[in-house]
Scaffold this motif. Structure first.
Motif, mmCIF file in Angstrom:
data_model
loop_
_atom_site.group_PDB
_atom_site.id
_atom_site.type_symbol
_atom_site.label_atom_id
_atom_site.label_comp_id
_atom_site.label_asym_id
_atom_site.label_seq_id
_atom_site.Cartn_x
_atom_site.Cartn_y
_atom_site.Cartn_z
ATOM 1 N N ARG B 180 3.073 27.744 12.943
ATOM 2 C CA ARG B 180 2.441 26.820 11.999
ATOM 3 C C ARG B 180 2.242 25.487 12.715
ATOM 4 N NH1 ARG B 180 0.208 28.693 7.393
ATOM 5 N NH2 ARG B 180 0.688 30.872 7.698
ATOM 6 N N ALA B 285 2.898 35.722 4.696
ATOM 7 C CA ALA B 285 2.813 34.604 3.747
ATOM 8 C C ALA B 285 3.845 33.537 4.050
ATOM 9 C CB ALA B 285 3.018 35.113 2.322
ATOM 10 N N CYS B 289 4.764 31.932 -1.606
ATOM 11 C CA CYS B 289 3.316 32.032 -1.754
ATOM 12 C C CYS B 289 2.892 33.455 -2.102
ATOM 13 C CB CYS B 289 2.600 31.592 -0.484
ATOM 14 S SG CYS B 289 0.812 31.798 -0.671
ATOM 15 N N PHE B 485 -5.166 25.934 -0.836
ATOM 16 C CA PHE B 485 -5.754 27.205 -1.283
ATOM 17 C C PHE B 485 -5.383 27.520 -2.729
ATOM 18 C CE2 PHE B 485 -5.914 28.826 3.346
ATOM 19 C CZ PHE B 485 -7.176 28.285 3.504
HETATM 20 S S1 SF4 Z 1 -2.303 30.419 0.931
HETATM 21 FE FE1 SF4 Z 1 -1.359 28.562 1.837
HETATM 22 S S2 SF4 Z 1 0.814 28.761 1.409
HETATM 23 FE FE2 SF4 Z 1 -0.101 30.808 1.133
HETATM 24 S S3 SF4 Z 1 0.098 31.882 3.073
HETATM 25 FE FE3 SF4 Z 1 -1.884 30.872 3.082
HETATM 26 S S4 SF4 Z 1 -1.502 28.837 4.065
HETATM 27 FE FE4 SF4 Z 1 0.512 29.681 3.438
#
Ligand code: SF4
Lengths: 88, 593
Positions: B180, B285, B289, B485
């Motif tokens: 990340r 994930a 999430c 998102f």
């Molecule tokens: S939607 Fe956002 S929080 Fe969920 S896996 Fe993707 S980057 Fe991570």
């Protein structure tokens, strides 16, 4: 004949990336495309009109009016609901 | 107070000491957390006389009142600093697990100041801080270091820099949980300048939730909304963000070969469809999430997270490269070395154009996929050609007498969306407080995807209101902090309700968005204090003057000027782009100037 380009899972449903379909309006071409293909129909249309977040472009320009007239050389592209972005 | 832990940890690397003090709760109410609190603290701590790579700059790590509560995507955290790439205020946020674990150590914010005499890594365990010698870790790459320091997703989490940060590359990222990135604007170089290699967190504290019943209900509602949205339940997990490649190419807004064209003939070969069919292994994930947009891909040489759309574009269309395995490997290499993929890709593209035009003597040429990996290695180590590319495209192009070939706004490399085909996006890049960026507001939803409603992408008049709304909303979301998102399935109104349930302070949606506006204006004040003026709210001359000769955006340039004038007015700023006294009073910022 106008060319229809399909993207993402629409390719799987249609069994092709690109098809030539008869029609003189965007709506006419769409109707001919989905025809009897129930998966394709379900992915693109809701109650006979493009579903929310389905993107349809004519020569790269977004189309909202299905009565828009089209020519033989036109290219229609159809994208199922998708999303955008990236990490920070 | 519920939500916040009301504690700030301040670490002085010069003396290897730390202190703990209470969080100013009035500040927390106004700026919420994450990016908001980061900006407010930076305002007081780092003035215009501070060199971003000096010990006087600070790194401010913040979580938010929602972080670690278990609300959907409440995994994120922010870092705020003065950018060594742009000289602007910089915040970057990241997902994964580290943010949640950081909150469990018992702090809302951690300020890192000074410079350690020798390389050091910090361990924060249940609130206590230990300084460890990092001399033997110096030079290590991110993946190996993360493993060595004991990364264990739900228990112990590692944040670190790679060789790029150590070598003070101004496009270096801070990495967490292995892959990340807090990528943009060079925060990794600030960490490197402090001789700080890693921060490892482990904790057991949990934030109190003021109204657990209401919170539980909102959790349930949000789960339903995310499951009902085709975007968050199907599109993101199934296709990933790279599916945008064909869309942007189709509408003639995919920047290509350093923005010389707006369509790439190799787009299909590097598309999301191709990635899914040939290289996708599985999805993953971040903590808490349910969307799970992360995609693990694999080539003969690497297996890892991504690449996301922007990274695929930066090494692909922007460099004229249609070799997807080489792009996947370039992305993984940047993660391992701790580099920002967008800035690195676009800087290589700039060098390719400079070289093709004979301004720079190098072997770099558009389309040469084999050049990617060695050039990235060179950037991270500042060796050979990397010594020139390590500080981004604007410094490179300026050195060769052609700054106009740097595709940057305020010195930050722009992402994939070409503003000539997306007028609102151009205004967004030009006004973004951290420079050319699509994460401080994004008009693609409105101008391309019809989210929530399609607007004419070529229209100029009236665009500023949409851009401002987007920027304010994003600043609020970045202050909570949750993943953007989520916003594709859940409206801002929900975030306000959750924030109220968690903290016990009743935030109406308008107040939450106003907090975002407050953050935006404070960041603007910061940049103005640094000497940025309206002349910096601009785009590269190519985008203002050179129209594409074919494709759907043929004949269009960015019509920035009229949009900018309208933007200042709508923001309540004067014609010089300075927030008016009236606006600052309305936002509770008047005492700052
Ligand atoms: S939607 Fe956002 S929080 Fe969920 S896996 Fe993707 S980057 Fe991570």
């Amino acid at each position: 004949m106008p060319v229809i380009k399909l993207f993402a899972n629409l390719r799987k449903f249609a069994g092709a990336k690109e098809l030539s379909v008869m029609g003189s309006t965007v709506g006419g071409v769409l109707g001919a495309l989905v025809g009897q293909n129930l998966q394709l129909r379900a992915a693109i249309l809701v109650d006979g009109i493009p579903g929310p977040h389905v993107i349809i472009t004519l020569n790269g320009h977004n189309i909202v009016d299905l009565n828009t007239a089209i020519d033989e050389q036109d290219v229609i592209a159809i994208f199922p609901p998708i999303a955008g972005g990236q990490g920070e | 107070m519920a939500g916040w832990l009301e504690k700030v940890l301040e670490i002085d690397l010069s003396t290897h000491t730390y202190k703990i003090y209470p969080l100013d709760m009035e500040m927390a109410r106004l700026f919420i957390g994450g990016r908001g609190i980061g900006a407010r603290l930076l305002w007081d701590m780092v003035g215009p006389n501070v060199d971003p790579l000096s010990p006087e700059n600070v790194l401010i790590f913040t979580n938010g009142p929602l972080t670690g509560t278990g609300y959907q995507t409440s995994n994120r955290f922010s870092v705020t600093t003065k950018s060594p790439l742009t000289g602007t205020v910089l915040d970057a946020n990241s997902g994964g697990f580290w943010g949640m674990q950081f909150k469990k150590t018992g702090y809302d914010a951690m300020i890192v100041r000074g410079k350690s005499e020798k390389p050091v890594w910090i361990e924060i365990k249940n609130g206590a801080v230990t300084f460890h010698d990092a001399s033997e870790l110096w030079g290590m790459r991110v993946f190996a270091l993360t493993k060595k320091l004991g990364q264990d997703n739900n228990k112990r989490n590692v944040l670190c820099i790679g060789p790029a940060g150590e070598n003070l590359s101004r496009v270096a990222a801070i990495m967490n949980d292995r892959e990340r990135a807090m990528a943009r604007g060079g925060p990794g170089a600030v960490m490197g300048s402090k001789n700080l290699k890693a921060i490892v967190v482990e904790g057991r504290e949990r934030p109190v939730i003021e109204d657990p019943e209401r919170f539980k209900f909102l959790l349930y509602e949000t789960r339903k909304l995310l499951a009902a949205s085709p975007l968050t339940s199907q599109a993101l997990p199934e296709f990933g963000t790279v599916v945008l490649m064909n869309i942007m190419n189709n509408i003639g807004a995919l920047a290509t070969r350093n923005h010389q064209q707006t369509q790439f003939e190799g787009a299909e070969a590097i598309s999301g469809e191709e990635l899914t069919e040939k290289y996708l292994v599985k999805n993953a994930a971040c903590w808490a999430c349910p969307i799970g947009c992360t995609r693990i891909s694999k080539t003969e040489k690497v297996e890892g997270e991504g690449p996301e759309f922007e990274s695929t574009w930066a090494f692909g269309a922007q460099c004229g490269i249609d070799d997807l395995p080489a792009i996947i490997e370039a992305n993984a290499l940047c993660n391992d070395l701790g580099l920002d993929t967008i800035s690195v890709g676009s800087t290589i593209a700039c060098a390719m154009e400079l070289s093709e035009k004979g301004y720079m003597d190098s072997d770099l040429r558009f389309g040469l996929a084999d050049m990617l990996a060695p050039t990235i290695e060179a950037i991270a180590s500042r060796k050979d050609i990397g010594a020139e590319l390590a500080d981004g495209s604007l410094r490179l192009a300026t050195k060769y007498g052609h700054p106009e070939l740097s595709m940057t706004a305020k010195g930050l490399e722009m992402p994939a969306y070409d503003p000539r085909g997306l007028q609102g996006q151009g205004l967004l890049y030009a006004t973004s407080n951290r420079g050319g960026c699509h994460m401080r507001g994004n008009m693609i939803g409105l101008e391309v995807l019809g989210l929530p409603k399609l607007i004419d992408r070529f229209q100029v008049q009236g665009k500023s209101a949409f851009v401002i709304l987007n920027q304010n909303s994003n600043a609020a979301i970045d202050s909570l902090v949750v993943c953007k998102f989520t916003n594709m399935g859940v409206a801002d109104e929900y975030f306000a309700r959750v924030l109220s349930a968690v903290t016990g302070i009743q935030y109406a949606t308008t107040e939450l968005i106003k907090a975002g506006e407050r953050v935006w204006n404070l960041e603007r004040l910061y940049n103005n204090r640094e000497g940025f003026t309206t002349k910096d709210d601009t785009l590269p001359p190519r985008l203002l003057n050179e129209a594409p000769v074919d494709g759907p955006s043929q004949g269009w340039v960015s019509k920035l000027d009229p949009m900018l004038k309208e933007y200042y007015r709508t923001r309540g700023w004067d014609e010089n782009g300075v927030p008016t006294k009236q606006k600052l009073t309305e936002l509770g910022l008047a005492d700052l100037v």
